[in-house]
Design a protein around this motif. Structure first.
Motif, PDB file in Angstrom:
ATOM      1  N   VAL A 159       0.861  -1.165  -0.065  1.00 13.55           N
ATOM      2  CA  VAL A 159      -0.102  -0.089   0.009  1.00 13.55           C
ATOM      3  C   VAL A 159       0.942   1.233   0.045  1.00 13.55           C
ATOM      4  O   VAL A 159       1.593   1.444   1.007  1.00 13.55           O
ATOM      5  CB  VAL A 159      -1.028  -0.144   1.382  1.00 13.55           C
ATOM      6  CG1 VAL A 159      -1.907   1.127   1.289  1.00 13.55           C
ATOM      7  CG2 VAL A 159      -1.636  -1.085   1.362  1.00 13.55           C
ATOM      8  N   VAL A 211      -1.575   6.115  -2.602  1.00  7.25           N
ATOM      9  CA  VAL A 211      -2.512   5.445  -3.083  1.00  7.25           C
ATOM     10  C   VAL A 211      -3.784   5.983  -3.134  1.00  7.25           C
ATOM     11  O   VAL A 211      -4.760   6.053  -3.994  1.00  7.25           O
ATOM     12  CB  VAL A 211      -2.607   3.932  -2.272  1.00  7.25           C
ATOM     13  CG1 VAL A 211      -3.189   4.173  -1.195  1.00  7.25           C
ATOM     14  CG2 VAL A 211      -3.514   2.927  -3.059  1.00  7.25           C
ATOM     15  N   THR A 212      -4.184   6.976  -2.057  1.00  8.30           N
ATOM     16  CA  THR A 212      -5.485   7.232  -2.194  1.00  8.30           C
ATOM     17  C   THR A 212      -5.489   8.736  -2.990  1.00  8.30           C
ATOM     18  O   THR A 212      -6.659   8.851  -3.420  1.00  8.30           O
ATOM     19  CB  THR A 212      -5.648   8.453  -0.543  1.00  8.30           C
ATOM     20  OG1 THR A 212      -4.635   9.207  -0.405  1.00  8.30           O
ATOM     21  CG2 THR A 212      -5.565   7.120   0.626  1.00  8.30           C
ATOM     22  N   GLN A 248      -7.651   2.961   2.057  1.00  3.98           N
ATOM     23  CA  GLN A 248      -6.455   2.170   2.549  1.00  3.98           C
ATOM     24  C   GLN A 248      -6.853   0.713   3.066  1.00  3.98           C
ATOM     25  O   GLN A 248      -6.435  -0.145   2.554  1.00  3.98           O
ATOM     26  CB  GLN A 248      -5.973   2.896   3.691  1.00  3.98           C
ATOM     27  CG  GLN A 248      -5.199   4.275   3.468  1.00  3.98           C
ATOM     28  CD  GLN A 248      -3.923   3.985   2.870  1.00  3.98           C
ATOM     29  OE1 GLN A 248      -3.654   3.083   2.236  1.00  3.98           O
ATOM     30  NE2 GLN A 248      -3.093   5.308   2.827  1.00  3.98           N
ATOM     31  N   TYR A 297      -7.420  -1.243  -0.303  1.00  5.65           N
ATOM     32  CA  TYR A 297      -6.268  -1.933  -0.752  1.00  5.65           C
ATOM     33  C   TYR A 297      -5.667  -3.083   0.222  1.00  5.65           C
ATOM     34  O   TYR A 297      -4.854  -3.814  -0.512  1.00  5.65           O
ATOM     35  CB  TYR A 297      -5.186  -0.730  -0.847  1.00  5.65           C
ATOM     36  CG  TYR A 297      -5.357  -0.191  -2.378  1.00  5.65           C
ATOM     37  CD1 TYR A 297      -4.873  -0.734  -3.606  1.00  5.65           C
ATOM     38  CD2 TYR A 297      -6.390   0.931  -2.623  1.00  5.65           C
ATOM     39  CE1 TYR A 297      -5.196   0.132  -4.834  1.00  5.65           C
ATOM     40  CE2 TYR A 297      -6.878   1.462  -3.753  1.00  5.65           C
ATOM     41  CZ  TYR A 297      -6.138   0.891  -4.857  1.00  5.65           C
ATOM     42  OH  TYR A 297      -6.352   1.238  -6.222  1.00  5.65           O
ATOM     43  N   ILE A 298      -5.817  -3.069   1.311  1.00  9.90           N
ATOM     44  CA  ILE A 298      -5.303  -4.068   2.312  1.00  9.90           C
ATOM     45  C   ILE A 298      -6.149  -5.259   2.147  1.00  9.90           C
ATOM     46  O   ILE A 298      -5.762  -6.368   1.824  1.00  9.90           O
ATOM     47  CB  ILE A 298      -5.598  -3.700   3.753  1.00  9.90           C
ATOM     48  CG1 ILE A 298      -4.612  -2.553   4.249  1.00  9.90           C
ATOM     49  CG2 ILE A 298      -5.435  -4.658   4.770  1.00  9.90           C
ATOM     50  CD1 ILE A 298      -4.568  -2.103   5.652  1.00  9.90           C
ATOM     51  N   LEU A 320       3.338  -1.287   4.165  1.00 13.84           N
ATOM     52  CA  LEU A 320       2.588   0.144   4.250  1.00 13.84           C
ATOM     53  C   LEU A 320       3.660   1.158   4.202  1.00 13.84           C
ATOM     54  O   LEU A 320       4.155   1.330   5.312  1.00 13.84           O
ATOM     55  CB  LEU A 320       1.451   0.239   5.341  1.00 13.84           C
ATOM     56  CG  LEU A 320       0.646  -1.040   5.197  1.00 13.84           C
ATOM     57  CD1 LEU A 320       0.687  -1.889   6.278  1.00 13.84           C
ATOM     58  CD2 LEU A 320      -0.737  -0.488   5.291  1.00 13.84           C
ATOM     59  N   PRO A 335       0.988   5.113   5.641  1.00 14.24           N
ATOM     60  CA  PRO A 335      -0.624   4.620   5.287  1.00 14.24           C
ATOM     61  C   PRO A 335      -1.692   5.687   5.884  1.00 14.24           C
ATOM     62  O   PRO A 335      -2.554   5.668   5.554  1.00 14.24           O
ATOM     63  CB  PRO A 335      -0.783   3.336   5.694  1.00 14.24           C
ATOM     64  CG  PRO A 335       0.214   3.345   7.032  1.00 14.24           C
ATOM     65  CD  PRO A 335       1.506   4.037   6.312  1.00 14.24           C
TER      66      PRO A 335
END
Length: 260
Positions: free
Chosen positions: A92, A96-97, A158, A161-162, A175, A178
């Protein structure tokens, strides 16, 4: 000042991550220098260090995205650069966001991507969909399955994606910062989720700017500022001078809690 780290070298035969005498730089100056550490199965490791200390670079070396200038990195027993079973590592990324804001797909579709490496002849089966749904339940967002990923908050993305990593049967969850851009209430719930996943056997390697959170939630602290300043138990880290040596004056202590 030259660091005097406590090295945590493997006592087992099969560490998930094995970093040995690794140095790397984007130019002539090293970003990380002479790093040696291992991560065993089932550990929950928090990596801290000031801005520009090489934390994200070390993660990229561990993931095989960079080739060390010196030393070697192994991931699940294979050279990291040649590691082919990428579904076994859930990564992650820090941004990513932001990246998902442009993805016009649902949460369920994001999580189902984790099953693609397991799909025979490229076909998603009912079992794959069941595993994706179970992953969504595990991270607590199964009620958001049909929502567009772009409509989720930072903390919810988050978790999505986990869930994708869990659906892909990852053995290691990595991560990178995160909780950046995630509200305080969601951050607390996020760390509770990581603790639950670790209790269930997931190996976690976390880079986090919140030193207090790392000391509270992880079972092992790696403190980095180009070189390794500490590698060991959070209580021993709090009692040491590694924080002051690695961070210099860029740190303060309030009521016994360490803050970056």
């Amino acid at each position: 000042m030259t660091p005097e780290p406590t090295h945590n070298r493997s006592t087992g035969a099969d560490p998930i991550v094995d970093v040995e005498d690794v140095s790397f730089g984007y130019t002539a100056s090293p970003v990380v220098e002479d790093i040696s550490l291992t991560v065993e199965r089932g550990e929950y490791v928090g990596m801290i260090g000031p801005n520009g200390s090489g934390k994200s670079t070390l993660l990229r070396l561990i993931l095989g995205l960079h080739e060390p200038d010196e030393g070697q990195v192994e991931l699940l027993g294979h050279p990291a650069r040649a590691f082919a079973e990428r579904e076994k590592v859930g990564y992650v990324a820090q941004d990513v966001t932001e990246n998902t804001k442009r993805m016009p797909i649902t949460v369920a579709e994001v999580v189902l991507m984790g099953r693609f490496p397991h799909a025979g002849f490229g076909r998603i089966t009912s079992d794959d969909r069941d595993r994706a749904r179970q992953a969504l339940r595990t991270v607590g967002i199964d009620h958001l399955a049909d929502r567009k990923i772009t409509q989720l908050s930072g903390g919810q993305r988050q978790r999505a994606y986990i869930a994708r990593a869990l659906a892909g049967e990852a053995e290691l969850l990595v991560l990178d910062e995160p909780t950046v851009g995630v509200d305080a209430e969601s951050v607390d719930a996020f760390f509770d989720l990581l603790t639950d996943l670790n209790d269930d056997g997931m190996t976690i390697l976390l880079v986090e700017h919140d030193i207090g959170a790392v000391l509270e939630h992880t079972s092992r602290v790696i403190c980095l500022n180009r070189a390794l300043y500490f590698d060991g138990d959070p209580v021993a880290f709090a009692d040491s001078d590694a924080l002051d040596r690695a961070y210099g004056t860029n740190v303060r202590r309030d009521d016994g809690v360490v803050l970056s």
